[in-house]
Design a protein around this motif. Structure first.
Motif: not given
Ligand code: NAD
Length: 523
Positions: A322-329, A375-380, A399-402
């Protein structure tokens, strides 16, 4: 600024109701305007549609299919141009660009939705060969036959998130079956309707057979109450789908209303690492999570310390993907037509924007609330850095909520954004219990190498569509698309073989000629 009109009797007409604007989610600039259609506007459209249908219904299905063949060709040639060697090169992509700019998805996602619309069109134009009726001699000299007949004037009401694909779930099939079709696009993404109407007209569809009425709730209510509209196909949120189903049924119309979703993925410790981490990440981030088939809850299942270690590794892999996915802008200039930028836009590892500032705020609040709930935020993905031209856009990164608690807001509500809620479970049955408690029933997927586990989930999952090692289990034609429970109100499905009864009646004809007059049922 594009002015979005009604398409009535083959002509563009200005709707007479209240004006509203269309914005580009990349920067919130106003790119179009339209007006709500009034009762008089709708009456004109319905009158033209009803008149045109009398002739259209008399065309043999093979002739109707010819129009759809040409429609398909026009859509394809917009996507791809043939070069002198007969090979595909990028086409003008007018429709895909329009979708991207009003709906916020990437150009690649917009192209993919047109391709899926084309696939439904191919199914519709195959009906001439697939659904050929039937005839049988049921007694001596007595023949029973069935014929499929159109209903008349029918309508489709569609959501913002697939401005071309969702309407094309309905339009080609309803037209192939001999109906006139009235489309009410989303008031958030109405601009694509201009291009679809234009393509159908270019394909030679007789005027009046296809119409567009712009507007929001008030226009929808007029459609639901209009006595000459025989059937309604609706796709949107569950709250609206329910009221559409109730009101249209009350008015004795045939109706199929698809609603929202909260799709669960069951993650087993034996899941294949590459297939799973990429599949789950793409599922919850594709279309920025704004699709009814997106993964929303990941039930991570481990019953021992050894399994826990495997699950933790898989979750870490999903976070990395998921971190490798960038915003199109961040890696293209929006809609410049520049070849280099377009290549970036086609990169499937980019994510588009959220439809509106209201939706963005709602998602940010949901993340904060999940944290408050433990929840913990694994990716914000909140408040990402975006280049200046896009500062006013609606941006949220993956965003990943664990350790999300079952029953909490992030676990049960449809968020409709790039957010994955992970619930830790000790057994598959515990995970199934959590999933079965959801009011929705659109899709469920399992990632495992064990066929027995996959079959168990297929049997016990509460969903109309099941994926095995597939994060977005959209059935391809001729298999039909549709959920169960609060994800769908009505009978059948919206595409494929199970959609035909929404737009047609089956007439049974029993025949006997004078020459067989002495034969009886008992004879
Ligand atoms: P929405 O329900 O707000 O709007 C859908 C359509 O209904 C639009 O044309 C809109 O103008 C109209 N509308 C809105 N409010 C209305 C009201 N009160 N009365 C009558 N008509 C009304 O949905 P949306 O925000 O455009 O789309 C997102 C939703 O659609 C999500 O819930 C998503 O899950 C769902 N969706 C479901 C599927 C599916 O196949 N089940 C596919 C795509 C989207």
């Amino acid at each position: 600024m594009i002015e979005c009109l009604n398409f009535c009797d083959g002509k563009w007409q200005k709707p007479s109701g209240e004006e509203f604007h269309v914005t580009n989610p990349y920067n919130n600039e106003v790119i179009g305007k339209t007006r709500a259609s009034t009762a008089k506007d709708l009456d004109n459209v319905v009158a033209a549609a009803a008149k045109a249908q009398l002739t259209w219904r008399e065309c043999p299905m093979k002739e109707r299919a010819q129009v759809l063949f040409r429609f398909r060709e026009i859509l394809l040639r917009d996507l791809y141009a043939l070069n002198h060697d007969g090979l595909n090169e990028p086409g003008e992509n007018k429709i895909a660009r329009q979708i991207s700019s009003e709906c916020g998805k990437t150009l690649g996602e917009a192209q993919a939705e047109i391709l899926k619309g084309i696939e439904v069109t191919e199914f519709a134009l195959s009906l001439q060969n697939l659904d050929i009726g039937g005839s049988l001699e049921v007694s001596r000299g007595v023949f029973c036959e069935y014929r499929r007949e159109p209903l008349g004037v029918v309508a489709g009401i569609t959501p913002f998130n697939f401005p071309a694909m969702v309407p094309m779930w309905m339009i080609p099939i309803a037209l192939a079956l001999g109906n006139s079709f009235i489309w009410k696009p989303s008031d958030k993404t109405p601009l694509t309707s201009l291009l679809i109407a234009d393509a159908l007209a270019q394909a030679g569809l007789p005027r009046g057979v296809f119409s567009v009425v712009q507007g929001g709730r008030s226009t929808v209510e007029m459609i639901l109450d209009h006595p000459q509209i025989a059937a309604i196909g609706f796709v949107g949120s569950t709250a609206v789908a329910k009221t559409i189903y109730q009101r249209a049924s009350q008015n004795l119309k045939r109706v199929l209303a698809l609603g929202g979703a909260k799709n669960h993925i069951f993650l087993m410790p034996d899941a294949d690492f590459e297939l799973t981490t990429r599949g789950v990440a793409d599922s919850f981030t594709g279309c920025a999570g704004q699709r009814c088939m997106a993964a929303s809850v990941l039930c991570a299942i481990a019953s021992s310390a050894q399994e826990q270690a495997k699950i933790d590794k898989l979750i870490a892999g999903i976070v990395e993907q998921a971190k490798q996915i960038s915003l199109a802008c961040t890696n293209r200039e929006y809609d410049t037509g520049n070849a280099k930028n377009e290549r970036n836009a086609n990169d499937e590892r980019t994510m588009g924007a959220i439809i509106s500032t209201d939706s963005l705020k709602r998602l940010e609040t949901a993340i904060a609330k999940a944290k408050e709930n433990g929840a913990t935020i694994a990716l914000d993905g909140r408040k990402p850095k975006v280049p200046p031209p896009f500062k006013n856009g609606n941006w949220l990164g993956p965003t990943i909520l664990d350790h999300v608690k079952p029953g909490s807001h992030a676990a049960v509500e449809e968020l409709f954004g790039p957010i994955l809620s992970i619930i830790r479970c000790r057994s598959l049955d515990e995970a199934l219990e959590i999933q079965n408690a959801s009011v929705y029933g659109n899709a469920v997927s399992v990632f495992t190498q064990n066929g027995g586990v996959a079959d168990y989930v297929a049997r016990r999952g509460k969903a109309g569509m099941v994926g095995v090692n597939i994060g977005v289990p959209v059935p391809r034609e001729p298999f039909s698309f549709g959920g169960i429970a609060a994800s769908k109100f009505g009978q059948g499905d919206i595409t494929g073989v199970h959609s035909l009864n929404l737009w047609s009646d089956v007439k049974k004809i029993t025949t006997k000629w004078a020459v067989q007059k002495d034969t009886t049922w008992m004879g």
